[in-house]
Design a protein around this motif. Structure first.
Motif, PDB file in Angstrom:
ATOM      1  N   LEU A 151       0.814  -1.213   0.000  1.00 16.27           N
ATOM      2  CA  LEU A 151       0.000   0.000   0.000  1.00 16.27           C
ATOM      3  C   LEU A 151       0.855   1.273   0.000  1.00 16.27           C
ATOM      4  CD1 LEU A 151      -2.702  -0.995   2.656  1.00 16.27           C
ATOM      5  CD2 LEU A 151      -3.003  -0.850   0.181  1.00 16.27           C
ATOM      6  N   SER A 152       2.166   1.104  -0.054  1.00 12.85           N
ATOM      7  CA  SER A 152       3.106   2.238   0.002  1.00 12.85           C
ATOM      8  C   SER A 152       2.963   3.017   1.306  1.00 12.85           C
ATOM      9  CB  SER A 152       2.884   3.183  -1.197  1.00 12.85           C
ATOM     10  OG  SER A 152       3.133   2.504  -2.403  1.00 12.85           O
ATOM     11  N   VAL A 153       2.636   2.299   2.383  1.00  8.99           N
ATOM     12  CA  VAL A 153       2.563   2.884   3.719  1.00  8.99           C
ATOM     13  C   VAL A 153       3.904   2.664   4.398  1.00  8.99           C
ATOM     14  CG1 VAL A 153       1.423   2.752   5.979  1.00  8.99           C
ATOM     15  CG2 VAL A 153       0.086   2.514   3.881  1.00  8.99           C
ATOM     16  N   ASP A 154       4.305   3.606   5.224  1.00  5.78           N
ATOM     17  CA  ASP A 154       5.581   3.511   5.934  1.00  5.78           C
ATOM     18  C   ASP A 154       5.631   2.198   6.728  1.00  5.78           C
ATOM     19  OD1 ASP A 154       7.955   3.851   7.242  1.00  5.78           O
ATOM     20  OD2 ASP A 154       7.332   5.590   8.422  1.00  5.78           O
ATOM     21  N   GLU A 155       6.572   1.334   6.369  1.00  3.21           N
ATOM     22  CA  GLU A 155       6.677   0.027   7.019  1.00  3.21           C
ATOM     23  C   GLU A 155       7.137   0.141   8.471  1.00  3.21           C
ATOM     24  OE1 GLU A 155       8.796  -2.894   4.722  1.00  3.21           O
ATOM     25  OE2 GLU A 155       8.348  -1.867   2.849  1.00  3.21           O
ATOM     26  N   HIS A 156       7.674   1.298   8.850  1.00  2.00           N
ATOM     27  CA  HIS A 156       8.167   1.484  10.220  1.00  2.00           C
ATOM     28  C   HIS A 156       7.115   2.116  11.129  1.00  2.00           C
ATOM     29  CE1 HIS A 156      12.159   0.362   8.836  1.00  2.00           C
ATOM     30  NE2 HIS A 156      12.071   1.257   7.862  1.00  2.00           N
TER      31      HIS A 156
END
Length: 265
Positions: A151-156
């Motif tokens: 989803l191109s969401v920050d993985e952190h």
């Protein structure tokens, strides 16, 4: 015959006086230069101090504007609560005994909805086969971060997660994901909606929905029952949608090609 007058020589005295005057002028010029230099430094210091003060004032002004906006939003929420309380009081036959309970329910519902804004519910994610609870939690986090990357969401992004309900062999349990801010949860929901529009494959995920309060789930469950009853009675082109935050069953237009919408309870 008169004697000639003696010639008096003053060269030595004149040279000495000139030398003293020259020395005295140099000292004065040097003193003036020192004074000028001190004044320049003093002016530079005042200018720097003025710049710092201006920066601090701008920062305070910005913070004040931000606080004013927050206060305005809180005032709007309070006004909304007051209007709802007044509406409840006006619709209550015996306002001397019943409203206190209803007001408490309304306030509790608002509190619950604010809390739910931090959460999302993810459906379709396979459960870990490990018998160790910490391992199960880590496996779920790994799966969630994999979806975030799609989803191109920050993985952190920081979050906590746990499964809803008791384990079954029939289907996987929904996964509740709790974020530290409403913005993080909203960002994931927005990215998911965009991915659906773009028809991006998010397997094994089947859906992401916002968390709901008990009252919202009860309302949605009633809508599902109504939808099933009306479909069984022969009605077509029905869907569940939300109006003013509440679910309802509506008839779609003939030109509406959307898939039947059945939100998760």
């Amino acid at each position: 015959m008169s004697k000639p007058s003696p010639v008096i020589t003053r060269s030595g005295s004149s040279t000495s006086t000139t030398s003293k005057k020259s020395t005295s002028n140099d000292d004065i010029l040097k003193a003036i230069d020192r004074i000028q230099s001190s004044q320049d430094k003093l002016l530079a210091g005042h200018k720097s101090l003025g710049t710092d003060l201006k920066t601090s004032i701008n920062a305070l002004t910005s913070r004040f504007d931000s606080l004013s906006l927050e206060i305005s939003e809180l005032r709007t929420k309070v006004d909304l609560l007051e209007s709802k309380v007044l509406a409840l009081e006006s619709n209550t036959p015996n306002s001397s005994t019943v409203p206190s309970t209803q007001i408490s329910d309304v306030l509790q519902e608002f509190t619950e909805r604010d809390r739910c804004k931090l959460n999302i519910i993810m459906h379709g994610l396979p459960e870990s086969t490990s018998s160790d609870l910490p391992t199960k939690i880590n496996d779920d986090k790994f799966t969630v971060r994999d979806i975030f990357s799609k989803l191109s969401v920050d993985e952190h992004t920081d979050f906590k997660s746990f499964r809803l309900g008791k384990p079954t062999t029939i289907s996987t349990r929904p996964l509740k994901v709790i974020f530290g801010s409403c913005e993080a949860a909203s960002s994931v929901l927005t990215s998911y909606r965009q991915a659906k529009i773009q028809k991006l494959s998010l397997l094994p995920l089947t859906s992401i929905v916002r968390d709901k309060t008990l009252l919202e789930r009860q309302q949605l469950r009633s809508c599902h029952l109504e939808l099933d009853r009306r479909v069984a009675a022969g009605e077509h082109n029905l869907t569940i949608t939300f109006k003013n935050g509440s679910p309802c069953v509506i008839s779609r237009s003939k030109n509406d090609n959307r898939v039947l919408h059945r939100p998760h309870v």
